[in-house]
Design an enzyme around this catalytic site. Structure first.
Site, short mmCIF file in Angstrom:
data_model
loop_
_atom_site.label_atom_id
_atom_site.label_comp_id
_atom_site.label_asym_id
_atom_site.label_seq_id
_atom_site.Cartn_x
_atom_site.Cartn_y
_atom_site.Cartn_z
N HIS A 1 8.28 22.23 -24.42
CA HIS A 1 8.72 23.35 -25.16
C HIS A 1 10.30 22.80 -25.71
O HIS A 1 10.79 23.87 -26.58
CB HIS A 1 8.99 24.79 -24.16
CG HIS A 1 10.20 24.53 -23.36
ND1 HIS A 1 10.09 23.72 -22.12
CD2 HIS A 1 11.49 25.08 -23.30
CE1 HIS A 1 11.23 23.96 -21.47
NE2 HIS A 1 12.01 24.74 -22.27
N HIS A 20 14.91 24.17 -28.94
CA HIS A 20 14.08 24.76 -27.72
C HIS A 20 13.13 25.83 -28.30
O HIS A 20 13.57 26.93 -28.83
CB HIS A 20 15.46 25.70 -26.86
CG HIS A 20 14.88 25.93 -25.54
ND1 HIS A 20 14.16 27.27 -25.54
CD2 HIS A 20 14.94 25.59 -24.24
CE1 HIS A 20 13.79 27.40 -24.23
NE2 HIS A 20 14.34 26.64 -23.41
#
Length: 168
Positions: free
Chosen positions: A70, A85
């Site tokens: 992620h 992120h």
């Protein structure tokens, strides 16, 4: 004499960081996560993505691909590291909905796809898609954030962030 006219050895180099996503760039204080919103993770901004594709914002090396895919840290030749992120608290998905196309240590070119992600799966799981893009090692790299571009951005479009990097 010429070095005085053109800045000499002490002049900072400018690093233009392209948009890693297509969407709307917003200030970090719009991120619903205190660590990012208050700049504890570094200076930068965030993007509300319109498509599930994260691209390299400059030529560099994958310094770290988070195990759950992620997030990724990309390092520029200047030593500046940028953390991207995808979403907030998406680590809880344990990689579901994320497909990494790179690995730690890979060399990448600007515009190269790093991670593909399923926006609908992330939304359905209840996580915000807003994606912080921050200077992960601002102090260590002697980097200063000069400018940020908010509003509509296109993946690969230059100049989303502009950073001055002082020669070490």
């Amino acid at each position: 004499m010429l070095s005085k006219l053109f800045g000499g050895k002490n002049k900072a180099n400018v690093l233009e960081i392209a948009a890693p996503l297509t969407g709307t760039a917003v200030p970090l204080n719009a991120v619903p996560d205190q660590a990012f919103a208050e700049g504890h993770m570094g200076g930068g901004l965030a993007v509300e993505p319109e498509e599930g594709r994260l691209v390299a914002p400059f030529d560099g090396t994958v310094a770290h691909l988070i195990k759950s895919k992620h997030a990724v840290i990309l390092e520029h030749a200047s030593g500046v590291q940028v953390l991207m992120h995808i979403g907030i608290n998406t680590v809880a998905l344990k990689g579901e909905g994320f497909h990494a196309l790179v690995a730690t240590g890979d060399t990448v070119k600007a515009g190269q796809t790093l991670i593909e992600f399923d926006m609908e799966a992330i939304r359905t799981a209840g996580y915000p898609l807003i994606t912080p893009v921050v200077l992960a090692n601002q102090a260590e790299a002697a980097a200063e954030l000069d400018a940020v571009k908010t509003g509509r951005v296109q993946a690969g479009e230059p100049g989303m962030l502009r950073v001055s990097v002082k020669p070490q």
